[in-house]
Design a protein around this motif. Structure first.
Motif, PDB file in Angstrom:
ATOM      1  N   LEU A   1       0.824  -1.203   0.000  1.00 27.72           N
ATOM      2  CA  LEU A   1       0.000   0.000   0.000  1.00 27.72           C
ATOM      3  C   LEU A   1       0.863   1.260   0.000  1.00 27.72           C
ATOM      4  CD1 LEU A   1      -2.715  -1.119   2.584  1.00 27.72           C
ATOM      5  CD2 LEU A   1      -2.920  -1.032   0.082  1.00 27.72           C
ATOM      6  N   GLU A   2       1.957   1.219   0.747  1.00 28.15           N
ATOM      7  CA  GLU A   2       2.847   2.378   0.826  1.00 28.15           C
ATOM      8  C   GLU A   2       3.445   2.694  -0.532  1.00 28.15           C
ATOM      9  OE1 GLU A   2       7.260   2.926   2.544  1.00 28.15           O
ATOM     10  OE2 GLU A   2       5.785   2.360   4.068  1.00 28.15           O
ATOM     11  N   ARG A   3       3.932   1.652  -1.226  1.00 28.14           N
ATOM     12  CA  ARG A   3       4.546   1.885  -2.533  1.00 28.14           C
ATOM     13  C   ARG A   3       3.497   2.297  -3.565  1.00 28.14           C
ATOM     14  NH1 ARG A   3       9.564  -0.794  -2.118  1.00 28.14           N
ATOM     15  NH2 ARG A   3      10.133  -0.542   0.079  1.00 28.14           N
ATOM     16  N   ALA A   4       2.315   1.665  -3.517  1.00 27.90           N
ATOM     17  CA  ALA A   4       1.267   1.998  -4.488  1.00 27.90           C
ATOM     18  C   ALA A   4       0.791   3.434  -4.322  1.00 27.90           C
ATOM     19  CB  ALA A   4       0.094   1.030  -4.342  1.00 27.90           C
ATOM     20  N   ALA A   5       0.741   3.902  -3.071  1.00 26.46           N
ATOM     21  CA  ALA A   5       0.251   5.260  -2.811  1.00 26.46           C
ATOM     22  C   ALA A   5       1.279   6.326  -3.158  1.00 26.46           C
ATOM     23  CB  ALA A   5      -0.152   5.393  -1.342  1.00 26.46           C
TER      24      ALA A   5
END
Length: 654
Positions: free
Chosen positions: A157-161
């Motif tokens: 989620l961190e990388r996608a955001a």
């Protein structure tokens, strides 16, 4: 019409089900990903025994790294317990051999039994120790698994955001998002599988060592017994992984159809227009198409399993025939033969377990690999960190010969060679017909996209090299389709600046600036009212009420530039006047307001109007100057004014 797949004369077992009518009608074609979409697919689909053995160390290391990152203490317990269990099994085999040797030796039965007691005690002690080690491993694994999944999910989620908006809108990157989301669950499963792999490896080494000591010919036969199951498992895994990647978009479309039937936003039209039977029919068609793919895989798996079972049967007969021949030839004593039988059964079970679990580990690692590839790709497409500082108090933002084309639409640029200025501290209006490039221009201004050509300058600082975080800090936006968060009204306002301390004073000020006091007062629990009807105590707002909360959110952000895209689209005439009064007040306090609207009468108080047409800047000036010039702005203004003017013919005098 469903497409036929007979061009290459391949059987349906090889190519899978044909495209359904629903895919063609609803989605414009087959929802299958070509497995050649990425460069890594061939390498990761080399599921054969040699590749499995070669990659085993890296797979175990990957599992251990995930576990170590999540909980070091639990990881140490699991590793120590499984290694100890394997050693205990080797000791147990040696103890059993000692028992059999004592019982089958010469002498009185009582003496033989007394001689076997120490070995029997050792077997019992080893079994007790194994049980304790298994319990410790089970407990530690139970602690590790959810932590590993959480860590992997957070990273996903961190990388996608953190990627650019263009990446989220890119089909290839979104496909990677689709597949990588399963990587966290696979990472969790890898922990338990890896523990079983370690245990099976050590057990197999112990059994193989005993067999080698008893007779060297037995070890190759043991391997031959297990090779069929290895081939079967790896072949089935390859097909399953290929199918998953090819059908992931089809599965998402099926979930979309089922979700539409229960979606609150679609519910009124579904009932008034009677859409439910239509959606159900196509959901059934899509599901049957997916079921046909699963049936194809099951048919191939059954055939592969049958071939493997026949091979295993022949190898098993050959192994026990060899053991019998050695016994009859006197090359092996009866006690050693008994130990060999136990070792063969133990080794065969361990090798079977090892092959199946390594295959499972490898299969799960493929999905974890998708997750890791997402990390790499997201890092390449991440929003840059750092850069040139923006001026503290810039005087203007200038667009110089800016051209921008959306990916996949190369035939028509959204903006073409646009040069204009946005003076800060003023009200600047962007007007033009649909598709003229107004929204695209403010997205470029906000740093959501980078121009293909040209520059965007904050005084003399190029936005392309500027600190993107600083740029975002300066912007507040009320988009036409702003997000209606399914949280409380308080959060829906405060999310405008989520990093700032949430204070009642700032909330009240923002609500007042947006003229949303009545909206909040009418809510059952005020700002603490949940704005999501699908939850207990949830409440729904009208479009106009949401519009006011969106403006309150922008006011809460307190950005230097407020971008408002069609702010009064859902408001009545009285509310529209009130909102524009609030917007003018914001500009009067020194905030820059960039207003996008189709209602040209609403921009009469703007300090500057830029008129766009088909991606080009065609006019700039004050509203009065543009009306006097008689150009595009004046023409659009007249067309809208005529809608409010009625010409009534006077009755003839009689």
């Amino acid at each position: 019409m469903a497409r036929k797949s007979g061009a290459n004369k391949k059987s349906s077992d090889e190519v899978g089900p044909a495209t359904s009518d629903s895919e063609s009608l609803l989605f414009g074609g087959p929802l299958r990903y070509d497995m050649g979409w990425s460069q890594h697919s061939d390498a990761f689909l080399e599921l054969n025994f040699r590749a499995m053995v070669t990659r085993l160390p890296s797979l175990l290391a990957s599992s251990f790294r995930l576990a170590w990152q999540a909980d070091r203490r639990a990881a140490r317990v699991v590793l120590g317990a499984e290694v100890s269990r394997g050693v205990a099994q080797a000791v147990s085999l040696l103890a059993v051999n000692s028992v059999l040797a004592r019982l089958m030796s010469g002498g009185p039965v009582q003496g033989r039994l007394r001689g076997a007691v120490p070995a029997l005690v050792a077997v019992a002690a080893v079994m007790l120790l194994s049980a304790l080690l298994r319990a410790a491993s089970t407990y530690a694994t139970g602690r590790l698994e959810p932590k590993v999944e959480r860590v992997a999910t957070e990273l996903y989620l961190e990388r996608a955001a953190a990627v650019e908006l263009s990446a989220i809108e890119d089909d290839a990157f979104h496909k990677l998002l689709d597949t990588a989301q399963y990587g966290a669950a696979s990472a969790r499963r890898m922990i338990a599988i890896a523990t079983r792999v370690v245990n099976a490896m050590i057990s197999l080494i112990a059994a193989a060592g005993v067999l080698t000591v008893l007779h060297p010919a037995l070890l190759p036969l043991l391997v031959t017994m297990t090779l069929p199951s290895a081939w079967s498992a790896l072949t089935i895994a390859r097909r399953r992984y290929e199918s998953f990647h090819a059908w992931v978009q089809h599965a998402r479309a099926g979930h979309l159809l089922s979700g539409l039937l229960t979606e609150p936003a679609a519910a009124p039209e579904i009932r008034v227009h009677g859409v439910a039977p239509f959606l159900l029919r196509h959901f059934r068609s899509m599901s049957e198409n997916a079921e046909a793919e699963q049936a194809r895989l099951a048919r191939l798996a059954a055939r592969t399993g049958l071939i493997a079972a026949a091979w295993t049967g022949v190898a098993t007969v050959a192994t026990y025939a060899t053991l019998g021949g050695l016994l009859l030839a006197g090359a092996m004593s009866l006690s050693v033969a008994g130990t060999a039988v136990i070792a063969i059964r133990t080794g065969s079970a361990s090798l079977d377990t090892l092959v199946l679990e390594v295959n499972s580990l490898h299969e799960e690692a493929l999905f974890v690999g998708d997750l890791q590839r997402l990390y790499v790709e997201a890092a390449k497409r991440a929003i840059p960190v750092g850069g040139d500082p923006l001026p503290e108090d810039p005087g203007e933002v200038r667009f110089e010969n800016v051209t921008f084309t959306y990916p996949g639409n190369a035939s028509r640029p959204a903006l073409k060679d646009v040069t204009l200025s946005v003076p800060l501290g003023r009200i600047v209006a962007l007007v033009g017909e649909n598709g003229s490039g107004k929204t695209t221009l403010v997205k470029l201004l906000a740093g959501l996209y980078a121009p293909d050509r040209g520059r965007i300058l904050w005084d003399d600082v190029d936005a392309a090299t500027a600190d993107r975080q600083q740029l975002a800090e300066r912007i507040a936006m009320v988009a036409q389709d702003f997000k209606r968060w399914p949280f409380t009204a308080r959060v829906n306002v405060a999310v405008g600046r989520s990093a700032a301390p949430l204070t009642e004073e700032r909330l009240a000020s923002s609500v007042a600036q947006a003229g949303a006091q009545d909206v909040v007062a009418d809510l059952p629990r005020g700002l603490d009212t949940l704005l999501a009807r699908g939850f207990s105590g949830g409440h729904e707002l009208s479009g106009g009420q949401w519009q006011r909360l969106g403006i309150a959110r922008a006011a809460y952000r307190r950005g230097q530039i407020l971008i408002v895209d069609e702010p009064t689209a859902a408001l009545d005439a009285r509310a529209e006047l009130e909102v524009f009064e609030k917007i003018r007040a914001l500009a009067g306090s020194g905030q820059t307001v960039i207003l996008i609207t189709h209602r040209l009468a609403s921009v009469r108080h703007a300090d500057l109007v830029h008129v766009l047409d088909q991606g080009r800047l065609v006019e700039s000036g004050t509203p009065d100057e543009l009306l006097a010039a008689g150009g595009v702005y004046a023409e659009l203004y007249s067309l809208q004014a005529e809608q409010f003017t009625s010409k009534v013919s006077a009755p003839e005098a009689g």
